[in-house]
Design a protein around this motif. Sequence first.
Motif, PDB file in Angstrom:
ATOM      1  N   THR A  54       0.816  -1.209   0.000  1.00 46.77           N
ATOM      2  CA  THR A  54       0.000   0.000   0.000  1.00 46.77           C
ATOM      3  C   THR A  54       0.850   1.259   0.000  1.00 46.77           C
ATOM      4  O   THR A  54       1.941   1.296   0.568  1.00 46.77           O
ATOM      5  N   GLU A  59      -7.320   5.451  -2.219  1.00 49.42           N
ATOM      6  CA  GLU A  59      -7.885   4.220  -2.771  1.00 49.42           C
ATOM      7  C   GLU A  59      -7.687   3.045  -1.818  1.00 49.42           C
ATOM      8  O   GLU A  59      -8.598   2.252  -1.576  1.00 49.42           O
ATOM      9  N   ASP A  60      -6.495   2.931  -1.271  1.00 48.11           N
ATOM     10  CA  ASP A  60      -6.236   1.806  -0.373  1.00 48.11           C
ATOM     11  C   ASP A  60      -6.903   1.991   0.983  1.00 48.11           C
ATOM     12  O   ASP A  60      -7.221   1.000   1.659  1.00 48.11           O
ATOM     13  N   SER A  95      -1.900  -4.615  -2.809  1.00 47.46           N
ATOM     14  CA  SER A  95      -2.166  -3.416  -3.593  1.00 47.46           C
ATOM     15  C   SER A  95      -1.006  -3.229  -4.555  1.00 47.46           C
ATOM     16  O   SER A  95       0.146  -3.132  -4.140  1.00 47.46           O
ATOM     17  N   ASP A  97       0.807  -1.401  -7.979  1.00 52.71           N
ATOM     18  CA  ASP A  97       0.933  -0.353  -8.990  1.00 52.71           C
ATOM     19  C   ASP A  97       1.760  -0.944 -10.118  1.00 52.71           C
ATOM     20  O   ASP A  97       2.992  -1.023 -10.023  1.00 52.71           O
ATOM     21  N   ARG A 134      -4.035  -0.734  -7.952  1.00 56.44           N
ATOM     22  CA  ARG A 134      -4.315   0.490  -7.200  1.00 56.44           C
ATOM     23  C   ARG A 134      -4.253   1.732  -8.073  1.00 56.44           C
ATOM     24  O   ARG A 134      -5.014   2.683  -7.893  1.00 56.44           O
ATOM     25  N   LEU A 138      -8.847   1.027  -9.308  1.00 57.96           N
ATOM     26  CA  LEU A 138      -9.628   1.656  -8.238  1.00 57.96           C
ATOM     27  C   LEU A 138      -9.950   3.118  -8.525  1.00 57.96           C
ATOM     28  O   LEU A 138     -11.107   3.536  -8.342  1.00 57.96           O
TER      29      LEU A 138
END
Length: 464
Positions: A54, A59-60, A95, A97, A134, A138
Motif C-alpha cells: 500500500t 484508494e487503499d 495493492s 501499482d 491500485r 480503483l
Amino acid sequence: MMAPVGGTLGRALVVTVAVLAVLLTSGCAFPVTGRAIAGPEVTAGIDPSFIEGTDGGEEDRLAAAVLRDLERFWGEAYPPLAGDRAFPPLQGYFSVDPRRGGAGGRSVPCLPDVGDIEGTAFYCPSADVIAWDRAGLLPQLRRDFGDAAVVVVLSHEFGHAVQGRLDRDGTVAASPTILLEAQADCYAGLFLRRVRDGALPDLRTGADGIDGAMGALITFRDPVGTSPRNADAHGNAFDRVSSFQDGFDGEPGTCAAMGRERVFTQQSFRSAADESSGGNLGLDELLRAMLPDLDRYFGAEVRRRGAQWTPPTAETGTATCPGSDGALQGPVAWCAGEPSALRIDGNGPLAADHRRIGDYATGTLLASRFGAAALAALDRPTAGAEGGRAALCLAGAYSAAVGTGDSAFGLSPGDLDESVTMLLDEDTASRGTDGVAAASTGYERIRVFRAGVTGGPDACLRGV
C-alpha cells in the motif's frame, strides 16, 4: 435485436448451465469498460497498513475499510453455513501499482508478470490472496461509478474465497465458471445490502450507491455472444445483476445454495447475420418487426383473461397524449381513446438511446407501453406507481416469451443487457400513463422487470 426464429431456436431465454469441470486458477478479472453510471461516495477510510504494497493513499484506505468489514461480516455469516466452524482469515491482500513493478517491491502470488494486473482485481485460490491494481482500476471505478463500485469488486473477489472455504467435497471447484461467478456476485449483493442498511462499522452508502455498484457490474459482463459454456464465461449483464439482487434481497444461505439448476440467459449468436449486426435493428425496422408481435402477445394475454383487445394504432411524431401537458411518459406513450394509440417520438432521446444502448432499449419501452394498453383492457390501473410497475413487469414477461409459441423472432444475445442498461439509466419504462414513475432507483426498476421475466404476466397482475 431480433433474430429470425426457426424451430426450437426461438427459446432465447432458456440457456441452462453446461456441466464443465473448471476451477479458477487466478480468480477473475474486472476490466473497466463501457459507459459510466455515477453513484455517490461511500463513507469509508481506515489505516491500510495491513495491505501489502500500500501507498497509504485514498484508494487503499477505501479498500482497507471494505476488507475489514468483509472480514467482520463473514466472521459472523460463515459459521452457520459451515457447521459452526470459524471463518479462516485470508492469507493476505496486495495493492499493486503495475507502473512501479508490483506491491512495494514484493512479488505478488499468481502474478508472474506484474503488468497482467493492469485494470483488474483477482482472487488467487492457490495462495488465498486478493490483489488489485491500485493505480488504474480503483481510481477509475471511483470516477465512473462512485466508491460503491470498489466495494462490489472487492466483495465479489472475497466471495470466491468464501466459495473455497465452504467447498468441503469439491463440488464448487467442479462447477462451471459462469456459476462460480454468479455465486460471487450473489455474495457481493449480500454484503452491499448490509452496507446500505448501515450494519457495518466502516462503510455507509445510500440507494444511489447501490445503483453505482450495479452500474459497475453491468460493464463487467461478457462480450455479447459469449457462450455460457465458455470456460471463462462470467455472465451477461442480466445474469450478473440477477445474481447480485438475489443476494441483496436474500440471506447467506441463498447464495450458498446456488447450484447447477440455475438458469442463465446468456447465449451465443445463432446466425452470422445476427452477429454481423451486433444483434441490432434500425429503429424503423424494429418497429415493423416488433409492433405486430406485441399485438400478438398482449392480445392473447388479454383474451385469455376474458377481455376484449383492440390493438393501439401506431403514430410517429410526438409522444404527447391529447389533453396532456407534454410527453409525460417519455418518448413512447400509450394514449387512451377509441381507438387507443401508441405515440412514438422517433427523434431526440429515443433515437439517441437506440444508437447508444441498442435496439432493445427501444423494445423495452414499446413493451411497457403495450403493457399499459393491456392493463386498460383488463380494467386495471394504468396511472401512478401501480400502473407503471405493472406495465414494466409485463414488459419483462413479454421479453421472456419472445421467440416462443407463434413469435416470429427471438431476442439477440445482448438484448436483455440493453434492458438492464436502460432501466438503470432512466425511469421512462416504469412510468404510469400520468408520468408518475414506479421506482426512483435503477435497482427497483430492474427488480420489477425481472419479476416479469421469471414470473410471467400472472405475477405482474398479482402485483410486484
